[in-house]
Write a protein that holds these residues in place. Structure first.
Motif, PDB file in Angstrom:
ATOM      1  N   LYS A   1      16.308   0.154 -11.140  1.00  0.00           N
ATOM      2  CA  LYS A   1      15.540   0.819 -12.204  1.00  0.00           C
ATOM      3  C   LYS A   1      16.002   0.426 -13.601  1.00  0.00           C
ATOM      4  O   LYS A   1      16.021   1.248 -14.518  1.00  0.00           O
ATOM      5  CB  LYS A   1      15.601   2.352 -12.030  1.00  0.00           C
ATOM      6  CG  LYS A   1      15.074   2.841 -10.685  1.00  0.00           C
ATOM      7  CD  LYS A   1      14.955   4.348 -10.636  1.00  0.00           C
ATOM      8  CE  LYS A   1      14.498   4.838  -9.267  1.00  0.00           C
ATOM      9  NZ  LYS A   1      14.336   6.287  -9.175  1.00  0.00           N
ATOM     10  N   ILE A   2      16.389  -0.844 -13.773  1.00  0.00           N
ATOM     11  CA  ILE A   2      16.850  -1.289 -15.095  1.00  0.00           C
ATOM     12  C   ILE A   2      15.687  -1.398 -16.080  1.00  0.00           C
ATOM     13  O   ILE A   2      15.901  -1.559 -17.284  1.00  0.00           O
ATOM     14  CB  ILE A   2      17.569  -2.655 -14.998  1.00  0.00           C
ATOM     15  CG1 ILE A   2      16.627  -3.733 -14.419  1.00  0.00           C
ATOM     16  CG2 ILE A   2      18.834  -2.543 -14.167  1.00  0.00           C
ATOM     17  CD1 ILE A   2      17.188  -5.127 -14.505  1.00  0.00           C
ATOM     18  N   ASP A   3      14.432  -1.305 -15.579  1.00  0.00           N
ATOM     19  CA  ASP A   3      13.270  -1.409 -16.461  1.00  0.00           C
ATOM     20  C   ASP A   3      12.970  -0.101 -17.186  1.00  0.00           C
ATOM     21  O   ASP A   3      12.188  -0.090 -18.145  1.00  0.00           O
ATOM     22  CB  ASP A   3      12.038  -1.822 -15.647  1.00  0.00           C
ATOM     23  CG  ASP A   3      11.742  -0.835 -14.520  1.00  0.00           C
ATOM     24  OD1 ASP A   3      12.670  -0.593 -13.714  1.00  0.00           O
ATOM     25  OD2 ASP A   3      10.619  -0.318 -14.435  1.00  0.00           O
ATOM     26  N   LEU A   4      13.583   1.013 -16.761  1.00  0.00           N
ATOM     27  CA  LEU A   4      13.285   2.304 -17.386  1.00  0.00           C
ATOM     28  C   LEU A   4      13.957   2.416 -18.744  1.00  0.00           C
ATOM     29  O   LEU A   4      15.074   1.913 -18.950  1.00  0.00           O
ATOM     30  CB  LEU A   4      13.737   3.453 -16.469  1.00  0.00           C
ATOM     31  CG  LEU A   4      13.030   3.556 -15.109  1.00  0.00           C
ATOM     32  CD1 LEU A   4      13.567   4.740 -14.326  1.00  0.00           C
ATOM     33  CD2 LEU A   4      11.521   3.693 -15.286  1.00  0.00           C
ATOM     34  N   PRO A   5      13.310   3.103 -19.698  1.00  0.00           N
ATOM     35  CA  PRO A   5      13.875   3.199 -21.049  1.00  0.00           C
ATOM     36  C   PRO A   5      15.215   3.927 -21.105  1.00  0.00           C
ATOM     37  O   PRO A   5      16.044   3.639 -21.976  1.00  0.00           O
ATOM     38  CB  PRO A   5      12.798   3.971 -21.828  1.00  0.00           C
ATOM     39  CG  PRO A   5      11.746   4.359 -20.875  1.00  0.00           C
ATOM     40  CD  PRO A   5      11.983   3.692 -19.569  1.00  0.00           C
ATOM     41  N   ASN A   6      15.434   4.888 -20.198  1.00  0.00           N
ATOM     42  CA  ASN A   6      16.697   5.649 -20.217  1.00  0.00           C
ATOM     43  C   ASN A   6      17.747   5.069 -19.273  1.00  0.00           C
ATOM     44  O   ASN A   6      18.755   5.713 -18.971  1.00  0.00           O
ATOM     45  CB  ASN A   6      16.449   7.119 -19.879  1.00  0.00           C
ATOM     46  CG  ASN A   6      15.830   7.306 -18.500  1.00  0.00           C
ATOM     47  OD1 ASN A   6      15.154   6.406 -18.005  1.00  0.00           O
ATOM     48  ND2 ASN A   6      16.041   8.464 -17.892  1.00  0.00           N
ATOM     49  N   ALA A   7      17.521   3.844 -18.773  1.00  0.00           N
ATOM     50  CA  ALA A   7      18.493   3.213 -17.872  1.00  0.00           C
ATOM     51  C   ALA A   7      19.751   2.816 -18.654  1.00  0.00           C
ATOM     52  O   ALA A   7      19.669   2.323 -19.779  1.00  0.00           O
ATOM     53  CB  ALA A   7      17.874   1.982 -17.224  1.00  0.00           C
ATOM     54  N   ASP A   8      20.904   3.062 -18.048  1.00  0.00           N
ATOM     55  CA  ASP A   8      22.187   2.671 -18.656  1.00  0.00           C
ATOM     56  C   ASP A   8      22.962   1.868 -17.609  1.00  0.00           C
ATOM     57  O   ASP A   8      23.873   2.384 -16.946  1.00  0.00           O
ATOM     58  CB  ASP A   8      22.966   3.910 -19.096  1.00  0.00           C
ATOM     59  CG  ASP A   8      24.159   3.560 -19.992  1.00  0.00           C
ATOM     60  OD1 ASP A   8      24.528   2.362 -20.026  1.00  0.00           O
ATOM     61  OD2 ASP A   8      24.720   4.466 -20.628  1.00  0.00           O
ATOM     62  N   ALA A   9      22.578   0.600 -17.462  1.00  0.00           N
ATOM     63  CA  ALA A   9      23.162  -0.251 -16.421  1.00  0.00           C
ATOM     64  C   ALA A   9      24.651  -0.480 -16.654  1.00  0.00           C
ATOM     65  O   ALA A   9      25.444  -0.557 -15.708  1.00  0.00           O
ATOM     66  CB  ALA A   9      22.424  -1.585 -16.362  1.00  0.00           C
ATOM     67  N   LYS A  10      25.053  -0.565 -17.915  1.00  0.00           N
ATOM     68  CA  LYS A  10      26.462  -0.833 -18.241  1.00  0.00           C
ATOM     69  C   LYS A  10      27.345   0.329 -17.781  1.00  0.00           C
ATOM     70  O   LYS A  10      28.380   0.118 -17.137  1.00  0.00           O
ATOM     71  CB  LYS A  10      26.619  -1.064 -19.744  1.00  0.00           C
ATOM     72  CG  LYS A  10      28.033  -1.454 -20.152  1.00  0.00           C
ATOM     73  CD  LYS A  10      28.126  -1.711 -21.651  1.00  0.00           C
ATOM     74  CE  LYS A  10      29.567  -2.054 -22.047  1.00  0.00           C
ATOM     75  NZ  LYS A  10      29.690  -2.262 -23.516  1.00  0.00           N
ATOM     76  N   ALA A  11      26.946   1.555 -18.131  1.00  0.00           N
ATOM     77  CA  ALA A  11      27.729   2.735 -17.732  1.00  0.00           C
ATOM     78  C   ALA A  11      27.749   2.883 -16.217  1.00  0.00           C
ATOM     79  O   ALA A  11      28.773   3.241 -15.625  1.00  0.00           O
ATOM     80  CB  ALA A  11      27.155   3.988 -18.382  1.00  0.00           C
ATOM     81  N   THR A  12      26.602   2.597 -15.566  1.00  0.00           N
ATOM     82  CA  THR A  12      26.533   2.690 -14.102  1.00  0.00           C
ATOM     83  C   THR A  12      27.456   1.662 -13.460  1.00  0.00           C
ATOM     84  O   THR A  12      28.146   1.959 -12.472  1.00  0.00           O
ATOM     85  CB  THR A  12      25.085   2.479 -13.622  1.00  0.00           C
ATOM     86  OG1 THR A  12      24.219   3.407 -14.272  1.00  0.00           O
ATOM     87  CG2 THR A  12      24.977   2.671 -12.112  1.00  0.00           C
ATOM     88  N   ALA A  13      27.496   0.459 -14.019  1.00  0.00           N
ATOM     89  CA  ALA A  13      28.380  -0.588 -13.493  1.00  0.00           C
ATOM     90  C   ALA A  13      29.843  -0.179 -13.624  1.00  0.00           C
ATOM     91  O   ALA A  13      30.648  -0.405 -12.703  1.00  0.00           O
ATOM     92  CB  ALA A  13      28.131  -1.901 -14.238  1.00  0.00           C
TER      93      ALA A  13
END
Length: 592
Positions: free
Chosen positions: A129-141
């Motif tokens: 779900k990296i396409d969502l505006p509220n996605a925080d891939a860095k924090a999740t990683a």
């Protein structure tokens, strides 16, 4: 098929993290499903799964990609169906771990990773779900790195919805997940990881062939059940059943056995051949154990035969369902049924109502209790109505679970109050990342099986998630609360509660009953009692009929005569009258 060209893997995730959508993209990318036949959540075969947006049953499928055979098993994400996940893992060498970039690690994520590690599977972390505006891939990683120890360069950032980077997952699966290491020359051994019933062909066993091979029309034996059968048909999942001549070592597929009872093809059993059979079965894994128990009754007694047939048919496709006949005078004939959890109970109830058009009444869910008797014997009961006389009981033991809650830090106080208010015992706290807590408690199972999940979502604004595992049985100060209506005990409403909360629980029930039971011609006493002691009481006022309405004049003595006659009748009713509790009252009371 050359085993070095086979990859067996599953997808594990918390509920609603995009697992089924990712499976759709993989099927599209590999051309397994034609575009004109493609629809959302294609591996979720049941209407209930589509409507609720959850996976209930595991579903295997074989894909072809760049000369490789990829066997994918789509698994459920809810805590109630973790048993389904464990069965999938036993048939695989690797797992794709999907984490939602907007929600981060959730409780079931931790539980599923632990299961995969126990099976020594190669895990590929995927952030979705990296396409969502509220996605925080860095924090999740960072969370995944901190919690599980993966390197950040191992993680694949994808959007299952748009298909971005999905092809990279397949490349990594081929590169990093080991191929099966099975010996096709050894005696045949295939592990059953699921089964379903086909009314025309009998039991269809879903298997992973560990060694040897199974061919069509070959004689087979179920080793643990000591049952002989015939492999009427063998094949693989595409995702519909597709015939083939043989299933070789390392492959995932199905065997049509012709057996007429799904219980004979138990999950975890080993299939071998009648000619040159294997000596020892494969090491099995734990059999499913129900956690929650409730009684199911038809609203009309005439529907009992239909309910019995429906339960038998449902059992054929749900090996985790267990039931036995039961009779409660106030409700009639029904079944005492064991479930994996409240969602499982809800799903079974809805399937019975939809697929078999039955109107049902379910008693309040409870857990199993162990009675330690005064004479030294021990007995397990599944219904409060089965509790013997208190003089025969030395002590009662109830099941405790290890409860794991993941939540933002700002809700810590509310969650602690909620759990400790349910007799929970705090254990540890771990930080998954900035402002994210992993809380561990030990708590009685009976305290969390009804409305706990809803309350948890309420106090955490929907952000908290939970997972639990059975620990052991512990002696507790438990009492049986009997509900009396007009002096008669109603077994269906009896419950076992901790002594510290028995009084408010009893008061809650009688207050609710006062709202639900229709008024009678006489006053009705509603009581909650422990043994001979009444702990709560409400009085349902009498329904007063205007017996003087027909009078149009005359002396007042005419009116007094009618009222006196009415009073005498009510007194007689109070002594001999019985109250029939309508089914709607049972339903209303059970909906907390």
């Amino acid at each position: 098929m050359d085993q070095t060209k086979i990859r067996n893997f599953c997808i594990i995730a918390h509920i609603d993290h995009g697992k089924s959508t990712l499976a759709d993209r993989l099927l599209e990318l590999t051309g397994t499903i034609e575009k004109r036949k493609m629809k959302e959540q294609i591996l979720d075969q049941m209407d209930l799964e589509r409507e609720r947006g959850i996976t209930i049953k595991l579903q295997p499928v074989r894909m072809q990609y760049n000369g490789y055979e990829l066997n994918l098993i789509d698994t459920p994400g809810h805590v109630d169906f973790s048993y389904e996940v464990s069965r999938s893992l036993a048939a695989c060498e690797g797992a794709i771990l999907v984490v939602d970039a907007t929600q981060g690690i959730q409780a079931q994520t931790l539980a599923n990773v632990k299961l995969a590690q126990d099976h020594e599977l190669k895990i590929i972390p995927v952030i979705n779900k990296i396409d969502l505006p509220n996605a925080d891939a860095k924090a999740t990683a960072e969370e995944i790195t901190t919690t599980f120890g993966f390197d950040k360069d191992e993680m694949i950032l994808v959007s299952a919805k748009t298909g971005e980077n999905v092809a990279k997952i397949l490349d990594v699966v081929i590169e990093k997940i080991p191929h099966p290491r099975s010996d096709s020359a050894r005696s045949t051994r295939a592990m059953i990881f699921d089964s379903k019933y086909d009314k025309h062909r009998g039991v269809v066993a879903y298997v992973r062939v560990v060694s040897g091979n199974v061919t069509r029309n070959q004689g087979i034996r179920l080793m643990n059940a000591s049952i002989d059968a015939q492999a009427i048909e063998v094949g693989y999942f595409a995702p519909e059943l597709r015939k083939s001549d043989t299933l070789d070592a390392g492959e995932v597929g199905y065997i049509v056995t012709g057996l007429r009872e799904v219980g004979k093809a138990r999950v975890g059993d080993t299939i071998t051949t009648k000619v040159e059979p294997a000596v020892t079965p494969l090491p099995g894994y734990r059999e499913v154990k129900p956690m929650v128990f409730a009684s199911i009754f038809p609203e009309s007694g005439d529907d009992y035969p239909r309910l019995r047939d429906a339960m038998d048919k449902l059992k054929l496709n749900d090996a985790s369902l267990s039931f036995e006949p039961e009779n409660i005078p106030s409700l009639g004939f029904g079944f005492r049924t064991g479930f994996l959890g409240l969602l499982h109970m809800d799903i079974v109830q809805e399937r019975l109502q939809r697929e078999f058009e039955l109107d049902l009444v379910l008693t309040s869910p409870s857990v199993a209790y162990i009675i330690n008797k005064a004479n030294g014997d021990a007995e397990t009961i599944y219904s409060p109505a089965k509790l013997p006389d208190p003089s025969l009981i030395r002590s009662l033991s109830e099941p405790w679970v290890s409860l794991e809650i993941i939540s933002p830090e700002r809700y810590l106080g509310q969650i602690m109050n909620l759990v400790t208010g349910r007799r929970g015992v705090y254990q540890t706290t771990n930080y998954l990342g900035p402002n994210r807590l992993d809380l561990r408690f030990e708590v009685p199972l009976s305290s969390i099986i009804t409305d706990f999940y809803d309350k948890l979502k309420g106090v955490s604004a929907g952000y908290a998630s939970m997972n639990y595992d059975l620990l052991d049985y512990r002696e507790s100060d438990l009492v049986k609360i009997d509900i009396l209506v007009a002096g008669d005990r109603v077994d269906a409403l009896a419950m076992i509660s901790h002594a510290s909360v028995a009084e408010p629980e009893g008061r809650r029930i009688v207050e609710k009953l006062k709202e639900l039971i229709p008024k009678q011609q006489f006053a009705v006493a509603l009581q909650a009692a422990i043994g001979g002691k009444v702990i709560a009481r409400e009085t349902l006022a009498a329904l007063r009929k205007d017996v003087t309405a027909k009078l149009y004049g005359g002396d007042v003595t005419r009116k007094m005569k009618l009222l006196k006659k009415q009073k005498k009748g009510k007194k007689r009713l109070l002594k001999f009258g019985k109250v029939d509790i309508p089914q709607s009252a049972f339903l209303g009371l059970l909906r907390r």
